[in-house]
Every structure is written in C-alpha cells, then in structure tokens.
Scaffold this motif. Structure first.
Motif, PDB file in Angstrom:
ATOM      1  N   VAL A 109      55.116 -58.348  15.858  1.00 32.15           N
ATOM      2  CA  VAL A 109      55.877 -57.661  16.901  1.00 32.15           C
ATOM      3  C   VAL A 109      54.924 -57.308  18.034  1.00 32.15           C
ATOM      4  O   VAL A 109      53.849 -56.731  17.799  1.00 32.15           O
ATOM      5  CB  VAL A 109      56.551 -56.377  16.365  1.00 32.15           C
ATOM      6  N   ARG A 110      55.322 -57.671  19.259  1.00 33.31           N
ATOM      7  CA  ARG A 110      54.547 -57.333  20.462  1.00 33.31           C
ATOM      8  C   ARG A 110      55.463 -56.602  21.442  1.00 33.31           C
ATOM      9  O   ARG A 110      56.579 -57.044  21.686  1.00 33.31           O
ATOM     10  CB  ARG A 110      54.044 -58.600  21.168  1.00 33.31           C
ATOM     11  N   GLY A 111      54.962 -55.538  21.969  1.00 35.64           N
ATOM     12  CA  GLY A 111      55.658 -54.898  23.075  1.00 35.64           C
ATOM     13  C   GLY A 111      56.997 -54.280  22.744  1.00 35.64           C
ATOM     14  O   GLY A 111      57.892 -54.281  23.591  1.00 35.64           O
ATOM     15  N   ALA A 112      57.156 -53.742  21.575  1.00 30.88           N
ATOM     16  CA  ALA A 112      58.385 -52.980  21.277  1.00 30.88           C
ATOM     17  C   ALA A 112      58.237 -51.593  21.917  1.00 30.88           C
ATOM     18  O   ALA A 112      57.212 -50.938  21.736  1.00 30.88           O
ATOM     19  CB  ALA A 112      58.589 -52.864  19.779  1.00 30.88           C
ATOM     20  N   SER A 113      59.251 -51.181  22.651  1.00 35.25           N
ATOM     21  CA  SER A 113      59.077 -49.959  23.448  1.00 35.25           C
ATOM     22  C   SER A 113      59.632 -48.699  22.799  1.00 35.25           C
ATOM     23  O   SER A 113      59.269 -47.593  23.183  1.00 35.25           O
ATOM     24  CB  SER A 113      59.737 -50.147  24.815  1.00 35.25           C
ATOM     25  N   LYS A 114      60.529 -48.853  21.817  1.00 35.91           N
ATOM     26  CA  LYS A 114      61.136 -47.652  21.232  1.00 35.91           C
ATOM     27  C   LYS A 114      60.863 -47.474  19.743  1.00 35.91           C
ATOM     28  O   LYS A 114      61.014 -46.391  19.221  1.00 35.91           O
ATOM     29  CB  LYS A 114      62.649 -47.662  21.458  1.00 35.91           C
ATOM     30  N   GLY A 115      60.514 -48.514  19.055  1.00 35.43           N
ATOM     31  CA  GLY A 115      60.222 -48.324  17.643  1.00 35.43           C
ATOM     32  C   GLY A 115      60.218 -49.612  16.853  1.00 35.43           C
ATOM     33  O   GLY A 115      60.779 -50.632  17.274  1.00 35.43           O
ATOM     34  N   ILE A 116      59.588 -49.539  15.705  1.00 37.34           N
ATOM     35  CA  ILE A 116      59.499 -50.702  14.812  1.00 37.34           C
ATOM     36  C   ILE A 116      59.723 -50.235  13.378  1.00 37.34           C
ATOM     37  O   ILE A 116      59.136 -49.252  12.945  1.00 37.34           O
ATOM     38  CB  ILE A 116      58.110 -51.379  14.896  1.00 37.34           C
TER      39      ILE A 116
END
Lengths: 327, 308
Positions: A163-170
């Motif tokens: 995952v790259r550049g997830a802005s709110k959560g993983i």
C-alpha cells in the motif's frame, strides 16, 4: 409486408433483458445495464461515483492493482476482456453517482459475466478509483497493490500486500504474505501470521490514530512511523524501528523470542521500561538515568529517563535482546 | 553442534539413559541452551503428568484381610440378588441356562418377541444418534486420528481439556471469535479414537505428544479457557461438514501456518506457565491463540467464498 409485424414482435420478445440499454456483439453476454449511460472502455468498464465511494472486490488468485486518480469515476480492466464488470450496489439517489461499487468476475469457462460476486475466480485486475475512495479487497493467493486511495482494507491468504499513499487508514491482514506500506497516514492495523511487516513514512491524521503491527513469526520493520501510539507484537519474530520519536508518543514493542531494536536519533527524549528474562540482554547506547524502584538497575530490567522524557517506551523481549541504538 | 534428539531427551528425563550416554547428554546440555530449554519443557510435562497420576499412584493397595472381606461381601450380595429374583437355582446355573428357560416357559410369545425386538432396535437407534450428535470437546478433537497418511504431515493440535471453570475464564478474556460461517472437509477416510469412520479428514490433528499435553494440562491459565472454547467451536464447525473441501494448495498453506501458530502457542505457553504473574507472558500466549482463531476463521471463510 403482411408478415412483417409478427416477425418484428418475435424478434423484440427474444431480446435479452436490458438489451435496450447495451448489449455487446458476443451472444448471451450481457455487459452493462444500470451504467449504460456511462463510458465503457475497451476491456473493462467505468462508473461515475462519489469521491468517497466504497469499492469491493473478492477473488481467488491473480494480481490486484488499485490506483487513485483525480476523477470521480471507477474504472476496471483485466487481462482477459469482458470477464469483469462493475455493479452499483448503492447510490445516493435515483440517478446520482454510485456510493458503493462491486467488482464482478466470471470464470473464463462460463458464458457471460456473473451477476453477483464470485470469489472463486482468478484474474489480474486493474482498478482506477477516486483518491477519496475506500478499497475493500479479499483474495486468496494474489498480490494486492494499492496506491493513492483514502482507505485500504485488504485481506489475503498468501498474497503480498503493498500500500502506497493511503490518506485515511489501512487495515491489512495476510496469513502468510508480507505486508509493506509506505507514505501513508491515518489509522494503521497490520496483521500477519508468518509474513513480514514493513512500514515506511507513516503518520497519523488525527490524535486517535494508532499504528498496530502484529505477526506470529514474521519480522516487523518500522521506518519513520510518527504516530503517537505505536505498538508492535511478534511472538517469535524480531522487530526494529528507525526514526524520531513523537513528542508524547507511546511505543509498545513486544517479542517473546525475537530481538527488539530501536534506532533513535541522538536528540531523542524518552522514558523507558525495558524488560528481558535471564536469557535476554538489554543494550543501550543512551546514558539512561535510572528511575526504578530498586536501588540499582538489574541486567533484566531497565527503567529510566533520557532527555526530558517526552515519549514512553515499553519494550519487552523474553529471550531476545532489547537494543537502543543511537544514530 | 548436533542437538540431542527428542527421544534421547525423553529417555534422559526418564532416567533410562546408559551411564556413558547420560554423561554425554549432561555435557551437551551444559553447552546448548536450546536442548536445555527442551529438557525443561519435558520435565514440566513429566511433572504435570505425575501430578495427575498422584492420586492413583498413592492409593493404598488392599491388604489380604481386606480382600477376603470384599470377596465375602460380593458373595453375600450375589445371594441376595438371587433371592430377590425368586430363583432358588440361580446361584448354581449359568446365564445361558436361565435365558433358555425364558424361551421354554412360553414367556416369549410371538407378539411379545416382536415388541421386544422393536424396543431393542429403538434403543440402539437412540444410542447411535446420541453418539453421532454429541459435540466434540477439546479432548475429543485432540484424539482425532487419521486412518492413513503420514502422521507428521499434519500440524499438531494442542492444549488442554475443558475446565469446569471455563465459563468464568471466558468472562476474564473473551477472544475475538466470529460466529463460524463455514466448514470444510475432504473426502479422505477418517477414524477417530471412538472408532467412528467417515469421509472426513480433520484439518487439525493430534500427535501423541500433543495428546499427552492435553491430558496433562490440568491447570489452565486465567483466560485460556475462553480461547480454547472458541477454538473448539471453530474446529467443530470446520469438521462438521464434509460437503466442501479446500484445494490442496490452500490446505497446505493453512496447515503450514497452523503448525507455526501451534509452535508459537507451545513456546509462549511454556513461558507463561513459568511466569504465572507476568501479564506480558500471558499476552504473548493469547496473541498466539488469537492468531489461531483468526486462522480458523479464515478456513471457515472458505465455504462462504466457495459458495459464491
């Protein structure tokens, strides 16, 4: 001419449902119904959605690649044309953009495309989604790559998760595949059993965002994770963290038999509670001021402060080494 | 450095190693932390087994006089039973003679015989249903055996028998277990310790060592029972349906991971037992248990996925 009208009626009645909106040239292959007014691209489909659309996909094998883009449109394609379609599960209103979209796959042996999701199909899938989208992917053996979306929820058996550049959560779970996240923010939860976990440049977006990593036998490697609440647990694997500590941050690193290594900058400031058993060792490059209740520190327990004690470190390794390195 | 085998260690613990080998083993154990740790585990297990058997081993052996009194009491009760039956010859006649009398006296008329036959058949059917429907306990699952195949090909099932205190323990620490939604099985024949034969191949199987552990685990750690119950529930669900099966590759993948988790449970359980007041030690164990539950949930998910 007298027989033309009955012939016309017979032809009309034999058309498949939805044929009035779109029907491709392949016999018995219904491509699109509710999205008929929208763009259809070669080898896939597109649907207009809200910016924060939820996109779900479940498949058996094959690689899944998801990229965020600037358009409020979900687009899907795969390596075999017309084996994939998008279904609108929910939308804000009658003809409003979709708020929930499902990716449907069909087995290459079957005619047409499934009308509901099948997780038994294997196919390489490429998805483009709005940057504000939430992605929910379940796969057995396929690798999953997600870039530039709001939130990524991924569950795989043996596939690797990137995952790259997830802005709110993983939220990533893998049984035996590795998990690698980079340049992401928000709440992060990573779990695997035998895979390794690596996180680089992760940050919180709100005060309550926590970073959690857990594995049974894999290694955990954290680089520049700036959440204020970071926990890592590995039963038999080791773990390491490199980067500055967040002011007021709380760090829990625990391993039963693996090593716990923290590579900290020279100006780090922390309180520390470190513990090992007789089989383990505590090594520190920082001259920690002892604050324990005992008259002197023991080889198995280190309680103290370095600097002004801004962050709290709770480090446990039963049979491994706890090592604080100064970079 | 060549490590001591399990068999050698076990023989060493039992004190049955020859003097030269004992000397060599001692020498190795002084230098090898791994073997020393294994030795400690084996000693722990031996202690647990001894603890369970103490009541039996310490029971007094009846003396000759006591034996005579017991024999006399048994003989007396036999006489009373014969008198109660109203049969003056019962004490000196065989069972077959008494049974044949019943048929010769005309007691078993044709309608009575038919009724008796039906009653016996109904009782047998009821008993069969009770045996088939009874849910498995941890112990039952721990003793599931394959009828064929390599014993070591499947990961060990482990840990404990259900305790009467489990309900309390669940409240202490309830594992995150979802309602089992699915089942799996393959078409291989299975024979359980009860003698059941079916077309089920248990996903989880035991080894003799793990069975010993299960029986020796008299004292569960606080909170452990809840996890064990959850694992039993999931395992029951997984094994209860033979209509679905996992592909060989998936099955191998799950079994590999299950072996890793079980090994982690073994390791952390030993640590937790040695440090009963250490919450971190317990957390490692529970983390391993939770991973096993999640893994079993993933297995259960396969049916849902397969049915889509």
């Amino acid at each position: 001419m007298k027989n033309a009208l009955p012939l016309f009626l017979v032809l009309c009645l034999n058309l498949p449902p939805g044929a009035g909106s779109a029907y491709d040239s392949t016999p018995h292959r219904f491509v699109q119904d509710e999205t008929s007014a929208e763009e259809q691209e070669k080898g896939g489909q597109t649907i207009t959605t809200t910016a924060s659309v939820l996109v779900t996909l479940c498949e058996n094998g094959g690689a899944v690649t998801v990229r965020g883009w600037e358009r409020n449109v979900v687009s899907v394609s795969n390596n075999e044309n017309n084996r994939v379609r998008l279904r609108v599960v929910d939308r804000a209103g009658g003809s409003a953009p979709a708020t929930k979209v499902e990716v449907l796959l069909s087995d290459s042996r079957s005619e047409g495309i499934a009308e509901r999701a099948s997780c038994n199909v294997s196919a390489d899938i490429e998805l483009n989604v709005p940057r504000g989208a939430t992605i929910d992917v379940r796969t057995h053996s396929g690798d999953v790559q997600v870039a530039e979306v709001a939130e990524a929820r991924i569950k795989t058996l043996s596939g690797r998760i990137d995952v790259r550049g997830a802005s709110k959560g993983i939220d990533a779970k893998s049984t035996s595949g590795d998990i690698d996240i980079r340049e992401s923010s928000g709440r992060v939860s990573l779990r695997t059993i035998t895979g390794d976990i690596e996180a680089t440049n992760a940050s919180a977006t709100s005060a309550g965002d926590a970073f959690e990593a857990e594995t049974v036998s894999g290694e955990i490697t954290l680089n520049r994770v700036t959440h204020t609440n970071v926990s890592a647990t590995s039963v038999t694997g080791g773990m390491s963290m490199t980067g500055p500590l967040a002011r007021g941050g709380r760090y829990e690193f625990k391993s039963s038999t693996g090593d716990v290594v923290l590579n900290l900058p020279a100006d780090a400031s922390f309180r520390i509670n470190a513990r090992v058993t007789t089989a383990g060792t505590i090594i520190t490059d920082f001259p920690v001021r002892y604050t324990g209740e005992q008259s002197a520190p023991s080889a198995q327990r280190l309680t103290g402060v370095y600097g002004s004690g801004d962050a709290l470190l709770n480090l446990v390794s039963y049979n491994g080494t706890v090592h604080l390195r100064r970079n | 450095m060549k490590h001591l085998s399990d068999a050698t260690l076990q023989t060493y613990v039992d004190g049955e190693l020859s003097p030269p080998n004992t000397k060599a083993a001692k020498s190795h154990l002084a230098r090898c932390a791994n073997c020393a740790a294994l030795l400690e585990e084996l000693k722990d297990e031996a202690m647990q087994v001894c603890g369970l058997l103490n009541s039996v081993m310490n029971a007094p052996v009846p003396s000759a006089r006591l034996r005579q009194r017991l024999d006399a009491a048994v003989a007396q009760s036999d006489v009373q039973a014969d008198q109660y039956a109203g049969d003056a010859y019962a004490g000196s006649r065989s069972l077959s003679e008494r049974v044949s009398d019943y048929f010769n006296t005309g007691f078993f008329t044709a309608p009575r015989a038919a009724f008796a036959g039906l009653a016996v058949a109904a009782a047998c059917l009821l008993a069969f249903l009770v045996v088939v429907q009874s849910p498995k306990t941890v112990d039952d699952i721990a003793s599931v055996k394959l009828s064929a195949n390599d014993d070591e090909a499947f990961p060990p099932w482990s840990y404990g028998v259900q305790s009467k205190d489990d309900t309390d323990l669940i409240a202490v620490s309830a594992p995150l277990v979802r309602k089992p939604i699915a089942t799996i099985a393959s078409n291989n024949t299975v024979r359980t310790s009860r003698g059941d034969v079916g077309q089920r191949q248990p996903f989880i199987r035991s080894t003799a060592q793990q069975e010993r552990n299960a029986k020796a685990t008299d004292a569960l750690l606080p909170g452990e029972g809840g996890y064990l119950n959850a694992i039993v529930s999931l395992t029951n669900a997984i094994e209860s349906n033979s209509s679905e099966s996992l592909s060989p590759s998936l099955r191998a993948e799950y079994e590999r991971n299950l072996a890793v988790v079980d090994q982690a449970i073994t390791t952390t359980r030993t640590t937790a037992k040695r440090n009963p007041n250490d919450t971190d030690a317990a957390q490692f164990l529970f983390s391993a248990y939770q991973s096993k539950i999640e893994l079993l949930n993933a297995v259960a998910d396969q049916r849902e996925i397969a049915q889509r």
